[in-house]
Design an enzyme around this catalytic site. Structure first.
Site, PDB file in Angstrom:
ATOM      1  N   CYS A   1       0.897  -1.163   0.000  1.00  0.00           N
ATOM      2  CA  CYS A   1       0.000   0.000   0.000  1.00  0.00           C
ATOM      3  C   CYS A   1       0.931   1.207   0.000  1.00  0.00           C
ATOM      4  O   CYS A   1       1.815   1.277  -0.846  1.00  0.00           O
ATOM      5  CB  CYS A   1      -0.964  -0.045   1.185  1.00  0.00           C
ATOM      6  SG  CYS A   1      -0.234  -0.585   2.750  1.00  0.00           S
TER       7      CYS A   1
ATOM      8  N   GLY B   1       2.981  -0.193   3.467  1.00  0.00           N
ATOM      9  CA  GLY B   1       3.166  -1.637   3.415  1.00  0.00           C
ATOM     10  C   GLY B   1       2.931  -2.315   4.742  1.00  0.00           C
ATOM     11  O   GLY B   1       3.536  -3.368   5.018  1.00  0.00           O
ATOM     12  N   ILE B   2       2.041  -1.750   5.569  1.00  0.00           N
ATOM     13  CA  ILE B   2       1.779  -2.371   6.868  1.00  0.00           C
ATOM     14  C   ILE B   2       0.287  -2.444   7.192  1.00  0.00           C
ATOM     15  O   ILE B   2      -0.170  -3.426   7.766  1.00  0.00           O
ATOM     16  CB  ILE B   2       2.522  -1.643   8.015  1.00  0.00           C
ATOM     17  CG1 ILE B   2       2.162  -0.160   8.064  1.00  0.00           C
ATOM     18  CG2 ILE B   2       4.023  -1.821   7.880  1.00  0.00           C
ATOM     19  CD1 ILE B   2       2.809   0.594   9.219  1.00  0.00           C
ATOM     20  N   GLY B   3      -0.512  -1.433   6.863  1.00  0.00           N
ATOM     21  CA  GLY B   3      -1.916  -1.382   7.258  1.00  0.00           C
ATOM     22  C   GLY B   3      -2.809  -2.231   6.381  1.00  0.00           C
ATOM     23  O   GLY B   3      -3.233  -3.331   6.754  1.00  0.00           O
TER      24      GLY B   3
ATOM     25  N   SER C   1      -1.926  -3.715   3.654  1.00  0.00           N
ATOM     26  CA  SER C   1      -1.174  -4.920   3.262  1.00  0.00           C
ATOM     27  C   SER C   1      -1.269  -5.994   4.335  1.00  0.00           C
ATOM     28  O   SER C   1      -1.468  -7.179   4.042  1.00  0.00           O
ATOM     29  CB  SER C   1       0.292  -4.563   2.998  1.00  0.00           C
ATOM     30  OG  SER C   1       0.413  -3.603   1.965  1.00  0.00           O
TER      31      SER C   1
END
Length: 487
Positions: A228, A231-233, A235
């Protein structure tokens, strides 16, 4: 898929309904963050001066032990981690959205990892901010070709297929040195808001089934790259739901502990799933996916059908429209290649965007439900524990707010006006409102701690009365009777 009946109530659904009835998603989310922060994982590579400008956010860094290492070129660094979920036999590469100066590194990672598909869960521009560089060619461009000379790779547009919530592109990736080419699928989910959730589990499940049917998640190909903005939420939400559904398909609904799976994933990349709403959505999508995935079919034109009869049972509070419908300012062309997406000397912290969103919500008109139409109104939550140096630096990609965020205290400190008498005389006076807010914050944290203890007792540690308790109680009663008779 097991032979469990669709109406079977498993541990996941029981836990979901109980947490939902108590409005305890923020408490469970904070518990997961606190528990995952107790580790000694390092992010030394991301802190090196030559790598800092390769990070989109300075507080979202790849762990050293699981980071993707590039094999050729002047640098082996990229902000991406390999996330493995052992129980599901799944492997994903979770990455930040490429910057203009890391797009070549991104495609080099695709090539070296033998990735078959890229899952992009954000738009290029969201809330008037650039969230990702335009790293792929489109049908609108003149030559439909992008060349990345720093890694000697070229990417060519081949075709595109539109669905309701996402676009599927076919791109041809060619190594300019060996002339070898591969076709890469680019699944682009365009209606998932930043820090938010999709319109419904069913729209998300359509996307998931299409990705699965392509074979991109199979074990015989390279791991898919999921990204995203940070790259954490978003994703992390996708990978958690997919992995849990695989485990349920193998062993049944009762076999999965969603919290433990998320904690396992957070051992490979920090901060996966960023809000209580994303955690709540993950549970709802897992429950709905267990019921509905067998009924989803792919038609000849690749459009997906799903039976939505059970949706209201799982998400029975989702009666208002979703906030994923974007405003007119956000409807900018997602395929525009913005020349302003240069990597900042020191990137901004990802937490600032989440904090601004919370502040905006707190100043808006009161509502009975939060902006995603589910659960109680949003309230500010403590930010993710910092792992990198959060020195204050200006950045053109971040909108200004009235005040600065003190991450160490999770509070909003309003800066005094340069023209105020206090600031000119160097006198710092106590702010009654600030003091009142600090007292309220302390009371709120104590209340959340008490609520969490109560939730743990009700969910995970049922209280039982043992024989020993009965004996002790009987002894006390006998002693009291004896003293009374003697008196």
């Amino acid at each position: 898929m097991t032979s469990e009946t669709p109406d079977a109530v498993g541990n996941v659904e029981t836990e979901y309904l109980e947490i939902n009835s108590k409005g305890a998603w923020p408490i469970l989310f904070q518990h997961i963050r606190n528990e995952s922060a107790n580790n000694d994982y390092t992010c030394n590579e991301s802190k090196k001066p030559e790598n800092r400008h390769l990070n989109r956010y300075r507080d979202v860094a790849p762990y050293d032990h699981s980071r993707i290492v590039l094999k050729k070129g002047s640098s082996d660094y990229i902000n991406a981690n390999l996330v493995s979920v052992e129980g599901a036999n799944r492997r994903y590469i979770l990455s930040q959205g490429p910057l203009s100066n890391t797009a070549g590194h991104f495609w080099q990672m695709v090539w070296e990892q033998e990735t078959q598909a890229i899952l992009m869960l954000n738009k290029v521009i969201e809330n008037k901010q650039i969230k990702c560089h335009q790293y792929w060619p489109t049908e609108d461009q003149t030559n439909q070709l992008m060349i990345f000379r720093d890694v000697n790779l070229e990417v060519e547009y081949v075709s595109k297929k539109n669905s309701t919530d996402y676009t599927t592109r076919t791109l041809r990736l060619t190594d300019m040195d060996t002339k070898e080419s591969r076709e890469i699928l680019h699944f682009h989910y365009t209606t998932w808001p930043d820090f938010g959730v999709p319109q419904s589990p069913t729209s998300f499940l359509r996307f998931l089934v299409d990705v699965r049917s392509s074979g991109a998640l199979d074990q015989n190909v390279g791991p898919p790259i999921v990204h995203c903005s940070a790259g954490i939420g978003r994703s992390g939400t996708f990978c958690l739901v997919d992995s849990c559904l695989v485990m349920i398909e193998k062993n049944g609904l009762n076999s999965v502990n969603v919290r433990d799976v998320l904690l396992e994933m957070r051992c490979s990349r920090m901060g996966l799933i960023q809000t209580p709403d994303q955690l709540r959505f993950s549970y709802a999508a897992i429950i709905e996916g267990h019921r509905e995935l067998p009924t989803i079919t792919v038609n000849g034109d690749n459009n997906l059908e799903i039976n939505e009869n059970h949706y209201d049972v799982v998400n029975n509070t989702n009666n208002s429209s979703s906030s994923s419908s974007l405003s007119s300012e956000d409807e900018e062309d997602e395929d525009d290649d913005d020349d302003g997406d240069e990597a900042p000397p020191l990137p901004p912290p990802r937490g600032d965007s989440l904090t601004r969103r919370m502040l905006s919500n707190s100043t808006s008109s009161p509502v009975t439900e939060n902006e995603n139409g589910i659960g109680p109104p949003n309230k500010p939550l403590p930010m993710e524990p910092p792992t990198l140096n959060r020195n204050n630096h200006n950045d053109n990609n971040i909108e200004s707010v009235n005040g600065t965020i003190d991450n160490s205290k999770n509070s909003l400190t309003t800066t005094s006006s340069p023209s105020s008498p206090d600031s000119q005389n160097g006198i710092r006076r106590r702010n009654p409102e600030k003091l009142k807010k600090q007292v309220q914050d302390i009371k709120r944290k104590l209340k959340e701690a008490e609520d969490w203890q109560e939730l743990k007792r009700s969910l995970f540690k049922p209280v039982t009365i043992g024989i020993g308790t009965m004996i002790i109680g009987g002894g006390v009663i006998a002693l009291c009777s004896y003293l009374y008779l003697r008196g």
